[in-house]
Design a protein around this motif. Structure first.
Motif, PDB file in Angstrom:
ATOM      1  N   GLU A  68       5.449  29.830   8.147  1.00  0.00           N
ATOM      2  CA  GLU A  68       4.658  28.635   8.435  1.00  0.00           C
ATOM      3  C   GLU A  68       5.439  27.364   8.132  1.00  0.00           C
ATOM      4  OE1 GLU A  68       1.827  28.187   9.833  1.00  0.00           O
ATOM      5  OE2 GLU A  68       0.598  29.991   9.634  1.00  0.00           O
ATOM      6  N   ASP A  69       6.182  27.366   7.018  1.00  0.00           N
ATOM      7  CA  ASP A  69       6.955  26.176   6.660  1.00  0.00           C
ATOM      8  C   ASP A  69       8.015  25.868   7.707  1.00  0.00           C
ATOM      9  OD1 ASP A  69       5.522  25.680   4.401  1.00  0.00           O
ATOM     10  OD2 ASP A  69       6.996  26.497   2.997  1.00  0.00           O
ATOM     11  N   ALA A  70       8.579  26.913   8.311  1.00  0.00           N
ATOM     12  CA  ALA A  70       9.569  26.694   9.370  1.00  0.00           C
ATOM     13  C   ALA A  70       8.923  26.015  10.571  1.00  0.00           C
ATOM     14  CB  ALA A  70      10.199  28.019   9.785  1.00  0.00           C
ATOM     15  N   LEU A  71       7.707  26.425  10.911  1.00  0.00           N
ATOM     16  CA  LEU A  71       7.011  25.811  12.040  1.00  0.00           C
ATOM     17  C   LEU A  71       6.749  24.336  11.776  1.00  0.00           C
ATOM     18  CD1 LEU A  71       4.433  28.611  12.972  1.00  0.00           C
ATOM     19  CD2 LEU A  71       6.775  28.299  13.775  1.00  0.00           C
ATOM     20  N   LEU A  72       6.362  24.011  10.544  1.00  0.00           N
ATOM     21  CA  LEU A  72       6.136  22.608  10.175  1.00  0.00           C
ATOM     22  C   LEU A  72       7.433  21.814  10.310  1.00  0.00           C
ATOM     23  CD1 LEU A  72       3.855  23.053   7.026  1.00  0.00           C
ATOM     24  CD2 LEU A  72       3.151  22.270   9.295  1.00  0.00           C
ATOM     25  N   THR A 127      10.295  17.274  24.861  1.00  0.00           N
ATOM     26  CA  THR A 127       8.966  17.646  25.348  1.00  0.00           C
ATOM     27  C   THR A 127       8.991  19.094  25.836  1.00  0.00           C
ATOM     28  OG1 THR A 127       9.548  16.793  27.532  1.00  0.00           O
ATOM     29  CG2 THR A 127       8.445  15.281  26.012  1.00  0.00           C
ATOM     30  N   ASN A 128       7.821  19.626  26.142  1.00  0.00           N
ATOM     31  CA  ASN A 128       7.679  20.987  26.672  1.00  0.00           C
ATOM     32  C   ASN A 128       8.236  22.055  25.730  1.00  0.00           C
ATOM     33  OD1 ASN A 128       6.497  19.875  28.928  1.00  0.00           O
ATOM     34  ND2 ASN A 128       8.369  19.959  30.159  1.00  0.00           N
ATOM     35  N   ILE A 129       8.122  21.812  24.419  1.00  0.00           N
ATOM     36  CA  ILE A 129       8.493  22.813  23.416  1.00  0.00           C
ATOM     37  C   ILE A 129       7.218  23.231  22.683  1.00  0.00           C
ATOM     38  CG2 ILE A 129       9.873  23.360  21.388  1.00  0.00           C
ATOM     39  CD1 ILE A 129      11.801  21.139  22.166  1.00  0.00           C
ATOM     40  N   LYS A 130       6.864  24.491  22.815  1.00  0.00           N
ATOM     41  CA  LYS A 130       5.686  25.029  22.145  1.00  0.00           C
ATOM     42  C   LYS A 130       6.129  25.893  20.969  1.00  0.00           C
ATOM     43  CE  LYS A 130       1.427  27.654  23.010  1.00  0.00           C
ATOM     44  NZ  LYS A 130       0.695  28.486  23.992  1.00  0.00           N
ATOM     45  N   VAL A 131       5.631  25.596  19.779  1.00  0.00           N
ATOM     46  CA  VAL A 131       6.045  26.280  18.558  1.00  0.00           C
ATOM     47  C   VAL A 131       4.884  27.107  18.027  1.00  0.00           C
ATOM     48  CG1 VAL A 131       6.950  25.974  16.230  1.00  0.00           C
ATOM     49  CG2 VAL A 131       7.634  24.390  18.037  1.00  0.00           C
ATOM     50  N   ASP A 132       5.115  28.404  17.812  1.00  0.00           N
ATOM     51  CA  ASP A 132       4.042  29.297  17.372  1.00  0.00           C
ATOM     52  C   ASP A 132       4.528  30.272  16.309  1.00  0.00           C
ATOM     53  OD1 ASP A 132       1.695  28.611  18.957  1.00  0.00           O
ATOM     54  OD2 ASP A 132       2.844  29.285  20.687  1.00  0.00           O
ATOM     55  N   LEU A 133       3.577  30.742  15.514  1.00  0.00           N
ATOM     56  CA  LEU A 133       3.837  31.797  14.535  1.00  0.00           C
ATOM     57  C   LEU A 133       3.876  33.146  15.257  1.00  0.00           C
ATOM     58  CD1 LEU A 133       3.991  32.118  11.348  1.00  0.00           C
ATOM     59  CD2 LEU A 133       1.609  32.839  11.497  1.00  0.00           C
ATOM     60  N   ASN A 134       4.954  33.884  15.079  1.00  0.00           N
ATOM     61  CA  ASN A 134       5.042  35.202  15.706  1.00  0.00           C
ATOM     62  C   ASN A 134       6.178  36.001  15.083  1.00  0.00           C
ATOM     63  OD1 ASN A 134       3.644  36.574  18.042  1.00  0.00           O
ATOM     64  ND2 ASN A 134       5.768  37.085  18.510  1.00  0.00           N
ATOM     65  N   ASN A 135       6.041  37.318  15.084  1.00  0.00           N
ATOM     66  CA  ASN A 135       7.072  38.214  14.588  1.00  0.00           C
ATOM     67  C   ASN A 135       7.931  38.683  15.763  1.00  0.00           C
ATOM     68  OD1 ASN A 135       8.658  40.019  13.209  1.00  0.00           O
ATOM     69  ND2 ASN A 135       7.049  41.552  12.946  1.00  0.00           N
ATOM     70  N   LEU A 136       9.117  38.095  15.871  1.00  0.00           N
ATOM     71  CA  LEU A 136      10.033  38.384  16.983  1.00  0.00           C
ATOM     72  C   LEU A 136       9.300  38.192  18.307  1.00  0.00           C
ATOM     73  CD1 LEU A 136      11.946  41.450  15.466  1.00  0.00           C
ATOM     74  CD2 LEU A 136      12.432  39.003  15.245  1.00  0.00           C
ATOM     75  N   LEU A 137       9.307  39.211  19.194  1.00  0.00           N
ATOM     76  CA  LEU A 137       8.635  39.075  20.489  1.00  0.00           C
ATOM     77  C   LEU A 137       7.399  39.961  20.600  1.00  0.00           C
ATOM     78  CD1 LEU A 137      11.779  38.902  22.807  1.00  0.00           C
ATOM     79  CD2 LEU A 137      10.337  37.007  22.026  1.00  0.00           C
ATOM     80  N   SER A 138       6.909  40.420  19.478  1.00  0.00           N
ATOM     81  CA  SER A 138       5.718  41.274  19.478  1.00  0.00           C
ATOM     82  C   SER A 138       4.524  40.524  20.067  1.00  0.00           C
ATOM     83  CB  SER A 138       5.384  41.712  18.051  1.00  0.00           C
ATOM     84  OG  SER A 138       6.449  42.454  17.500  1.00  0.00           O
ATOM     85  N   GLY A 139       3.861  41.163  21.032  1.00  0.00           N
ATOM     86  CA  GLY A 139       2.669  40.576  21.635  1.00  0.00           C
ATOM     87  C   GLY A 139       2.958  39.542  22.710  1.00  0.00           C
ATOM     88  N   ILE A 140       4.225  39.275  22.996  1.00  0.00           N
ATOM     89  CA  ILE A 140       4.586  38.298  24.038  1.00  0.00           C
ATOM     90  C   ILE A 140       4.699  39.032  25.375  1.00  0.00           C
ATOM     91  CG2 ILE A 140       6.260  36.575  24.780  1.00  0.00           C
ATOM     92  CD1 ILE A 140       4.737  35.948  22.149  1.00  0.00           C
ATOM     93  N   SER A 141       3.986  38.539  26.381  1.00  0.00           N
ATOM     94  CA  SER A 141       3.906  39.272  27.645  1.00  0.00           C
ATOM     95  C   SER A 141       4.743  38.655  28.764  1.00  0.00           C
ATOM     96  CB  SER A 141       2.442  39.353  28.114  1.00  0.00           C
ATOM     97  OG  SER A 141       1.900  38.045  28.261  1.00  0.00           O
ATOM     98  N   TYR A 142       5.249  37.451  28.573  1.00  0.00           N
ATOM     99  CA  TYR A 142       5.979  36.772  29.647  1.00  0.00           C
ATOM    100  C   TYR A 142       7.490  36.915  29.469  1.00  0.00           C
ATOM    101  CZ  TYR A 142       5.677  33.278  25.938  1.00  0.00           C
ATOM    102  OH  TYR A 142       5.709  32.650  24.722  1.00  0.00           O
TER     103      TYR A 142
END
Length: 297
Positions: free
Chosen positions: A189-193, A206-221
């Protein structure tokens, strides 16, 4: 927030190995200093740890790991290890002593948020950064290798995934170099901040979306470019996820690889059916650019 500064003095030839050990032990930031003693090739390396990690209890294990480098033909020489507690204000003061403007690639210049800087060339791209809680100053050799790989790879309008974004410097740089959009992930979380703060320092990012996630788990695109500047062990865990998240013709940039682990990561890249385009090194760290070619699943 309280921090602990673990300082190691040893031979310069084991600098990269000690950096890797400190990161693996949980250091949130690193700095190094050459010791200018007569006939000396000594280095002072400091790692910064949250006090909750109780790194003092790990000193015997860290010392053993460094001494064991002799088994690989590396000589740490006379070894000293010290630890000191730091408050947040001391932390900030330490970074400001050693963190200054640096041209890191042909086009990219990293500028601390508290320093003023004017571009020297019309095509120079300036990135403002605040290291915050040390999730990356943009000047560590592994980051520089990743930034150079981005310059080599980006052609414009790509969709990018940044795994283990930390300070967000690779995402910001990718946007500066002309990519279309970036999805950046980290498990801290601190890294995202930190990443979001740095993105705001750079109006073009612009157009940079930052999210909490473990590697690419659950990413479908899928993306045209995936970049990861993380530990070799994390790269080995990430690599099986790369082909299914990379467009045909897309590239994967891997950095954070200590030289001793180059072959293991290279083999793992090839096992995923990727074609290696480039392996770059500064003789201590390695980056790899690999492509997903036509016909791969």
């Amino acid at each position: 927030m309280q921090w602990e500064e673990l300082t190691i003095v040893s031979a310069n030839e084991v600098r990269a190995a000690i950096e890797n050990i400190l990161v693996e032990e949980g250091a949130e930031g690193l700095r190094s200093e050459d010791l200018q003693q007569k006939n000396s090739d000594r280095i002072k390396m400091s790692g910064y740890f949250l006090s909750t990690k109780k790194v003092a209890a790990r000193i015997p294990a860290i010392k053993t790991r460094i001494e064991d480098l002799r088994k690989f033909g590396l000589n740490p020489g006379k070894l000293t290890i010290e630890i000191e507690s730091l408050g947040d204000s001391q932390w900030s003061d330490e970074w400001r002593k050693y963190y200054h403007v640096r041209r890191v690639t042909r086009y990219l210049t990293i500028v601390p948020s508290w320093e003023q800087y004017q571009k020297k060339q019309s095509d120079e791209k300036v990135i403002k950064l605040d290291p915050g809680k040390a999730f990356g100053t943009g000047t560590h050799p592994t980051t520089v290798l990743a930034l150079r790989a981005l310059e080599e790879t980006i052609r414009g309008d790509e969709k990018v995934i940044d795994v283990g974004t930390g300070s967000g410097v690779l995402s910001i740089a990718a946007r500066a170099l002309g990519v279309k959009e970036i999805n950046a992930f980290d498990i801290e979380e601190d890294a995202l901040l930190s990443a979001r703060k740095n993105i705001k320092l750079n109006p073009f990012a612009t157009n940079i979306k930052v999210d909490l996630n473990n590697l690419l788990s659950g990413i479908s695109y899928k993306a045209d470019l995936i970049v990861a500047n993380v530990l070799p062990e994390v790269l080995l865990e990430l690599l099986p996820q790369i082909p299914s998240h990379l467009e045909v013709g897309g590239c994967f940039i891997a950095s954070g690889i200590i030289l001793a682990k180059k072959d293991a990561v290279k083999e793992a890249v090839l096992e995923q059916g990727l074609t290696i385009k480039q392996i770059a090194t500064d003789q201590k760290w390695v980056s790899i650019i690999a492509r997903k070619t036509v016909g791969e699943e």
